[in-house]
Design a protein around this motif. Structure first.
Motif, PDB file in Angstrom:
ATOM      1  N   MET A  21      15.551  60.457  26.037  1.00 44.13           N
ATOM      2  CA  MET A  21      16.390  60.410  24.976  1.00 44.13           C
ATOM      3  C   MET A  21      16.677  61.716  24.300  1.00 44.13           C
ATOM      4  N   ASN A  22      15.873  62.780  24.727  1.00 40.54           N
ATOM      5  CA  ASN A  22      16.149  64.063  23.913  1.00 40.54           C
ATOM      6  C   ASN A  22      17.427  64.954  24.674  1.00 40.54           C
ATOM      7  N   ASN A  23      17.770  64.505  25.967  1.00 44.14           N
ATOM      8  CA  ASN A  23      18.809  65.156  26.588  1.00 44.14           C
ATOM      9  C   ASN A  23      20.041  64.554  26.352  1.00 44.14           C
ATOM     10  N   ASN A  24      21.386  65.334  26.259  1.00 40.84           N
ATOM     11  CA  ASN A  24      22.400  65.124  26.157  1.00 40.84           C
ATOM     12  C   ASN A  24      23.156  64.130  27.311  1.00 40.84           C
ATOM     13  N   GLU A  25      22.524  64.521  28.474  1.00 41.98           N
ATOM     14  CA  GLU A  25      23.024  63.862  29.607  1.00 41.98           C
ATOM     15  C   GLU A  25      21.982  62.770  29.860  1.00 41.98           C
ATOM     16  N   PRO A  26      22.218  61.575  30.404  1.00 35.89           N
ATOM     17  CA  PRO A  26      20.943  60.670  30.803  1.00 35.89           C
ATOM     18  C   PRO A  26      20.394  61.351  31.987  1.00 35.89           C
ATOM     19  N   GLN A  27      19.302  60.889  32.152  1.00 39.93           N
ATOM     20  CA  GLN A  27      18.449  61.449  33.335  1.00 39.93           C
ATOM     21  C   GLN A  27      17.596  59.967  33.704  1.00 39.93           C
ATOM     22  N   GLU A  39      23.688  49.827  42.619  1.00 42.05           N
ATOM     23  CA  GLU A  39      24.592  49.951  41.399  1.00 42.05           C
ATOM     24  C   GLU A  39      25.204  51.398  41.266  1.00 42.05           C
ATOM     25  N   PHE A  40      24.399  52.341  41.571  1.00 43.07           N
ATOM     26  CA  PHE A  40      24.842  53.679  41.585  1.00 43.07           C
ATOM     27  C   PHE A  40      25.767  54.022  42.825  1.00 43.07           C
ATOM     28  N   GLU A  41      25.316  53.463  43.956  1.00 42.44           N
ATOM     29  CA  GLU A  41      26.306  53.584  45.184  1.00 42.44           C
ATOM     30  C   GLU A  41      27.631  53.061  44.920  1.00 42.44           C
ATOM     31  N   ASP A  42      27.613  51.682  44.069  1.00 44.47           N
ATOM     32  CA  ASP A  42      28.938  51.327  43.917  1.00 44.47           C
ATOM     33  C   ASP A  42      29.898  51.932  42.567  1.00 44.47           C
ATOM     34  N   THR A  43      29.167  52.450  41.838  1.00 44.00           N
ATOM     35  CA  THR A  43      29.793  53.096  40.702  1.00 44.00           C
ATOM     36  C   THR A  43      30.540  54.503  41.312  1.00 44.00           C
ATOM     37  N   LEU A  44      29.626  55.413  42.367  1.00 43.57           N
ATOM     38  CA  LEU A  44      30.141  56.590  42.884  1.00 43.57           C
ATOM     39  C   LEU A  44      31.532  56.154  43.702  1.00 43.57           C
ATOM     40  N   ASN A  45      31.456  54.899  44.388  1.00 45.99           N
ATOM     41  CA  ASN A  45      32.574  54.370  45.256  1.00 45.99           C
ATOM     42  C   ASN A  45      33.858  54.238  44.406  1.00 45.99           C
ATOM     43  N   GLU A  46      33.695  53.461  43.157  1.00 48.36           N
ATOM     44  CA  GLU A  46      34.602  53.307  42.203  1.00 48.36           C
ATOM     45  C   GLU A  46      35.316  54.636  41.565  1.00 48.36           C
ATOM     46  N   MET A  47      34.344  55.504  41.342  1.00 44.70           N
ATOM     47  CA  MET A  47      34.815  56.809  40.799  1.00 44.70           C
ATOM     48  C   MET A  47      35.750  57.591  41.641  1.00 44.70           C
ATOM     49  N   LEU A  59      37.173  63.192  38.043  1.00 42.71           N
ATOM     50  CA  LEU A  59      36.404  63.967  38.892  1.00 42.71           C
ATOM     51  C   LEU A  59      35.361  64.617  38.211  1.00 42.71           C
ATOM     52  N   PRO A  60      35.341  64.978  36.935  1.00 39.42           N
ATOM     53  CA  PRO A  60      34.183  65.789  36.010  1.00 39.42           C
ATOM     54  C   PRO A  60      33.096  64.637  36.054  1.00 39.42           C
ATOM     55  N   GLU A  61      33.488  63.328  35.695  1.00 38.10           N
ATOM     56  CA  GLU A  61      32.232  62.444  35.624  1.00 38.10           C
ATOM     57  C   GLU A  61      31.645  62.173  36.813  1.00 38.10           C
ATOM     58  N   TYR A  62      32.585  62.020  38.034  1.00 39.84           N
ATOM     59  CA  TYR A  62      32.081  61.785  39.291  1.00 39.84           C
ATOM     60  C   TYR A  62      30.987  62.800  39.487  1.00 39.84           C
ATOM     61  N   GLN A  63      31.328  64.108  39.118  1.00 40.97           N
ATOM     62  CA  GLN A  63      30.353  65.254  39.643  1.00 40.97           C
ATOM     63  C   GLN A  63      28.936  65.235  38.556  1.00 40.97           C
ATOM     64  N   LYS A  64      29.116  64.680  37.323  1.00 39.99           N
ATOM     65  CA  LYS A  64      28.103  64.515  36.518  1.00 39.99           C
ATOM     66  C   LYS A  64      27.136  63.616  37.108  1.00 39.99           C
ATOM     67  N   GLN A  65      27.585  62.310  37.639  1.00 44.18           N
ATOM     68  CA  GLN A  65      26.880  61.462  38.230  1.00 44.18           C
ATOM     69  C   GLN A  65      26.071  61.825  39.613  1.00 44.18           C
ATOM     70  N   VAL A  66      26.940  62.636  40.381  1.00 43.27           N
ATOM     71  CA  VAL A  66      26.153  63.000  41.580  1.00 43.27           C
ATOM     72  C   VAL A  66      25.167  63.978  41.097  1.00 43.27           C
ATOM     73  N   LYS A  67      25.318  64.904  40.084  1.00 44.81           N
ATOM     74  CA  LYS A  67      24.257  65.812  39.685  1.00 44.81           C
ATOM     75  C   LYS A  67      22.997  65.249  39.067  1.00 44.81           C
TER      76      LYS A  67
END
Length: 88
Positions: A21-27, A39-47, A59-67
């Motif tokens: 909760m203390n981070n800006n990006e979810p971990q 669920e993660f794979e389906d989200t990446l496929n859709e993005m 693309l930036p949201e996709y890269q954040k998710q992969v990161k």
């Protein structure tokens, strides 16, 4: 000394929730990615599909998710058809 189940749970997982909760990006811990892998794979496929149809803002949201997935210690693979596979 008698400990309750709640005390043991707090001892094991208390710091994990506050760290997330203390981070800006979810971990996500690696175990959560493992349980929600499909669920993660389906989200990446859709993005990736959205990006492939010309939505470059995706693309930036996709890269954040992969990161996020890679920071948890997993690998993300994508084939030529745009289908993703998460390796735990």
């Amino acid at each position: 000394m008698s400990r309750t189940l709640n005390d043991m749970f707090s001892e094991l997982f208390g710091g994990l929730y506050s760290d997330m909760m203390n981070n800006n990006e979810p971990q996500y811990p690696k175990i959560e990615i493992q349980f929600r892998k499909k669920e993660f794979e389906d989200t990446l496929n859709e993005m990736w599909s959205n990006y492939g149809t010309g939505n470059v803002a995706q693309l930036p949201e996709y890269q954040k998710q992969v990161k996020i997935i890679k920071e948890a210690g997993c690998k993300v693979l994508r084939n030529s058809a745009g289908k993703h596979k998460i390796i735990i």
